[in-house]
Design a protein around this motif. Structure first.
Motif, PDB file in Angstrom:
ATOM      1  N   ALA A  36       0.844  -1.194   0.000  1.00 15.89           N
ATOM      2  CA  ALA A  36       0.000   0.000   0.000  1.00 15.89           C
ATOM      3  C   ALA A  36       0.879   1.243   0.000  1.00 15.89           C
ATOM      4  CB  ALA A  36      -0.900   0.005   1.226  1.00 15.89           C
ATOM      5  N   TYR A  37       0.440   2.224  -0.750  1.00 15.25           N
ATOM      6  CA  TYR A  37       1.156   3.494  -0.852  1.00 15.25           C
ATOM      7  C   TYR A  37       0.158   4.642  -0.889  1.00 15.25           C
ATOM      8  CZ  TYR A  37       4.691   0.246  -2.591  1.00 15.25           C
ATOM      9  OH  TYR A  37       5.560  -0.810  -2.725  1.00 15.25           O
ATOM     10  N   SER A  38       0.665   5.818  -0.724  1.00 21.50           N
ATOM     11  CA  SER A  38      -0.145   7.016  -0.890  1.00 21.50           C
ATOM     12  C   SER A  38      -0.461   7.193  -2.373  1.00 21.50           C
ATOM     13  CB  SER A  38       0.627   8.231  -0.378  1.00 21.50           C
ATOM     14  OG  SER A  38       0.027   9.417  -0.819  1.00 21.50           O
ATOM     15  N   VAL A  39      -1.656   7.705  -2.671  1.00 25.27           N
ATOM     16  CA  VAL A  39      -2.040   7.924  -4.062  1.00 25.27           C
ATOM     17  C   VAL A  39      -1.093   8.905  -4.745  1.00 25.27           C
ATOM     18  CG1 VAL A  39      -3.699   9.798  -3.686  1.00 25.27           C
ATOM     19  CG2 VAL A  39      -4.044   8.185  -5.581  1.00 25.27           C
ATOM     20  N   SER A  40      -0.410   9.735  -3.979  1.00 24.60           N
ATOM     21  CA  SER A  40       0.559  10.669  -4.564  1.00 24.60           C
ATOM     22  C   SER A  40       1.756   9.933  -5.163  1.00 24.60           C
ATOM     23  CB  SER A  40       1.030  11.689  -3.524  1.00 24.60           C
ATOM     24  OG  SER A  40       1.728  11.041  -2.479  1.00 24.60           O
ATOM     25  N   GLU A  41       1.934   8.659  -4.799  1.00 23.92           N
ATOM     26  CA  GLU A  41       3.032   7.850  -5.324  1.00 23.92           C
ATOM     27  C   GLU A  41       2.575   6.910  -6.443  1.00 23.92           C
ATOM     28  OE1 GLU A  41       6.094   6.664  -2.209  1.00 23.92           O
ATOM     29  OE2 GLU A  41       4.224   6.676  -1.052  1.00 23.92           O
ATOM     30  N   ALA A  42       1.420   7.196  -7.017  1.00 22.49           N
ATOM     31  CA  ALA A  42       0.845   6.318  -8.041  1.00 22.49           C
ATOM     32  C   ALA A  42       1.793   6.091  -9.210  1.00 22.49           C
ATOM     33  CB  ALA A  42      -0.480   6.893  -8.537  1.00 22.49           C
ATOM     34  N   GLN A  43       2.396   7.139  -9.703  1.00 25.88           N
ATOM     35  CA  GLN A  43       3.269   6.992 -10.865  1.00 25.88           C
ATOM     36  C   GLN A  43       4.504   6.176 -10.519  1.00 25.88           C
ATOM     37  OE1 GLN A  43       4.110  10.650 -12.865  1.00 25.88           O
ATOM     38  NE2 GLN A  43       4.822   9.612 -14.686  1.00 25.88           N
ATOM     39  N   LYS A  44       5.071   6.407  -9.363  1.00 27.27           N
ATOM     40  CA  LYS A  44       6.289   5.707  -8.947  1.00 27.27           C
ATOM     41  C   LYS A  44       6.061   4.203  -8.793  1.00 27.27           C
ATOM     42  CE  LYS A  44       9.566   5.595  -5.105  1.00 27.27           C
ATOM     43  NZ  LYS A  44       9.891   6.161  -3.798  1.00 27.27           N
ATOM     44  N   HIS A  45       5.006   3.826  -8.101  1.00 27.28           N
ATOM     45  CA  HIS A  45       4.772   2.414  -7.809  1.00 27.28           C
ATOM     46  C   HIS A  45       3.848   1.738  -8.824  1.00 27.28           C
ATOM     47  CE1 HIS A  45       6.974   2.635  -4.094  1.00 27.28           C
ATOM     48  NE2 HIS A  45       6.308   3.745  -3.794  1.00 27.28           N
ATOM     49  N   GLY A  46       3.022   2.502  -9.481  1.00 29.93           N
ATOM     50  CA  GLY A  46       2.083   1.934 -10.435  1.00 29.93           C
ATOM     51  C   GLY A  46       2.722   1.405 -11.697  1.00 29.93           C
ATOM     52  N   SER A  47       3.887   1.921 -12.046  1.00 33.32           N
ATOM     53  CA  SER A  47       4.540   1.498 -13.283  1.00 33.32           C
ATOM     54  C   SER A  47       5.009   0.040 -13.235  1.00 33.32           C
ATOM     55  CB  SER A  47       5.724   2.415 -13.593  1.00 33.32           C
ATOM     56  OG  SER A  47       6.690   2.324 -12.575  1.00 33.32           O
ATOM     57  N   GLU A  48       5.159  -0.493 -12.040  1.00 33.18           N
ATOM     58  CA  GLU A  48       5.650  -1.869 -11.878  1.00 33.18           C
ATOM     59  C   GLU A  48       4.529  -2.846 -11.537  1.00 33.18           C
ATOM     60  OE1 GLU A  48       8.094  -1.184  -8.558  1.00 33.18           O
ATOM     61  OE2 GLU A  48       9.471   0.133  -9.599  1.00 33.18           O
ATOM     62  N   ALA A  49       3.299  -2.348 -11.377  1.00 32.06           N
ATOM     63  CA  ALA A  49       2.200  -3.170 -10.878  1.00 32.06           C
ATOM     64  C   ALA A  49       1.518  -3.978 -11.978  1.00 32.06           C
ATOM     65  CB  ALA A  49       1.171  -2.274 -10.191  1.00 32.06           C
ATOM     66  N   ASP A  50       0.924  -5.095 -11.560  1.00 33.08           N
ATOM     67  CA  ASP A  50       0.063  -5.885 -12.443  1.00 33.08           C
ATOM     68  C   ASP A  50      -1.385  -5.438 -12.299  1.00 33.08           C
ATOM     69  OD1 ASP A  50       1.896  -7.865 -13.683  1.00 33.08           O
ATOM     70  OD2 ASP A  50       2.293  -8.342 -11.577  1.00 33.08           O
ATOM     71  N   VAL A  51      -1.710  -4.828 -11.169  1.00 33.11           N
ATOM     72  CA  VAL A  51      -3.033  -4.273 -10.912  1.00 33.11           C
ATOM     73  C   VAL A  51      -2.914  -3.216  -9.822  1.00 33.11           C
ATOM     74  CG1 VAL A  51      -3.711  -6.014  -9.195  1.00 33.11           C
ATOM     75  CG2 VAL A  51      -5.469  -4.840 -10.517  1.00 33.11           C
ATOM     76  N   ILE A  52      -3.748  -2.182  -9.933  1.00 33.37           N
ATOM     77  CA  ILE A  52      -3.781  -1.120  -8.930  1.00 33.37           C
ATOM     78  C   ILE A  52      -5.212  -0.981  -8.430  1.00 33.37           C
ATOM     79  CG2 ILE A  52      -3.457   1.346  -8.467  1.00 33.37           C
ATOM     80  CD1 ILE A  52      -1.418   1.369 -10.783  1.00 33.37           C
ATOM     81  N   LEU A  53      -5.361  -0.968  -7.109  1.00 38.89           N
ATOM     82  CA  LEU A  53      -6.665  -0.772  -6.491  1.00 38.89           C
ATOM     83  C   LEU A  53      -6.610   0.474  -5.613  1.00 38.89           C
ATOM     84  CD1 LEU A  53      -7.404  -4.461  -5.460  1.00 38.89           C
ATOM     85  CD2 LEU A  53      -8.476  -3.177  -7.312  1.00 38.89           C
ATOM     86  N   LEU A  54      -7.616   1.332  -5.757  1.00 41.80           N
ATOM     87  CA  LEU A  54      -7.688   2.565  -4.978  1.00 41.80           C
ATOM     88  C   LEU A  54      -8.654   2.408  -3.820  1.00 41.80           C
ATOM     89  CD1 LEU A  54      -6.624   3.518  -7.795  1.00 41.80           C
ATOM     90  CD2 LEU A  54      -7.750   5.671  -7.322  1.00 41.80           C
ATOM     91  N   GLY A  55      -8.259   2.908  -2.658  1.00 42.34           N
ATOM     92  CA  GLY A  55      -9.157   2.934  -1.515  1.00 42.34           C
ATOM     93  C   GLY A  55     -10.338   3.840  -1.821  1.00 42.34           C
ATOM     94  N   PRO A  56     -11.493   3.563  -1.230  1.00 44.69           N
ATOM     95  CA  PRO A  56     -12.697   4.361  -1.515  1.00 44.69           C
ATOM     96  C   PRO A  56     -12.501   5.857  -1.268  1.00 44.69           C
ATOM     97  CG  PRO A  56     -13.263   2.411  -0.258  1.00 44.69           C
ATOM     98  CD  PRO A  56     -11.770   2.471  -0.309  1.00 44.69           C
ATOM     99  N   GLN A  57     -11.653   6.223  -0.324  1.00 41.17           N
ATOM    100  CA  GLN A  57     -11.457   7.635  -0.011  1.00 41.17           C
ATOM    101  C   GLN A  57     -10.706   8.396  -1.108  1.00 41.17           C
ATOM    102  OE1 GLN A  57      -9.894   5.025   1.245  1.00 41.17           O
ATOM    103  NE2 GLN A  57      -8.043   5.521   2.382  1.00 41.17           N
ATOM    104  N   VAL A  58     -10.078   7.694  -2.042  1.00 40.87           N
ATOM    105  CA  VAL A  58      -9.370   8.364  -3.152  1.00 40.87           C
ATOM    106  C   VAL A  58      -9.896   7.912  -4.512  1.00 40.87           C
ATOM    107  CG1 VAL A  58      -7.255   8.830  -1.840  1.00 40.87           C
ATOM    108  CG2 VAL A  58      -7.454   6.687  -3.114  1.00 40.87           C
TER     109      VAL A  58
END
Length: 99
Positions: A36-58
């Protein structure tokens, strides 16, 4: 090994859900890396992911994160998140990955 990334406001509340998901994955014998990471780090960590899930608050960030990602992106079911239902959220991730 599949990489599952959960994003929330600060990466804290979703950490509890990550632990539940890891427990379920271990029981199922499903090899994956879940963090789990902060949504502000989406680009940094999302580039390596097979799937990304966002918490309801974001979930309002869904379209922005989709534009950054090269993998499936969705928001976590609000009820599953509130119940910290690791099995249901892991299944959501697997479905998005086509597993």
């Amino acid at each position: 090994m599949k990489k599952i990334v959960l994003l929330c406001a600060a990466g804290m509340s979703t950490s509890l859900l990550v632990n539940k998901m890891r427990e379920v994955a271990t029981k199922e014998g499903f090899e994956c890396d879940i963090n789990a990471y902060s949504v502000s780090e989406a680009q940094k960590h999302g580039s390596e992911a097979d799937v990304i899930l966002l918490g309801p608050q974001v979930r309002f960030e869904l379209s922005r994160v989709k534009s950054l990602a090269k993998c499936p992106v969705d928001s976590i079911d609000m009820r599953a998140y509130g119940m910290m239902d690791g099995a249901k959220v892991l299944q959501q991730a697997k479905t998005l990955m086509g597993l």
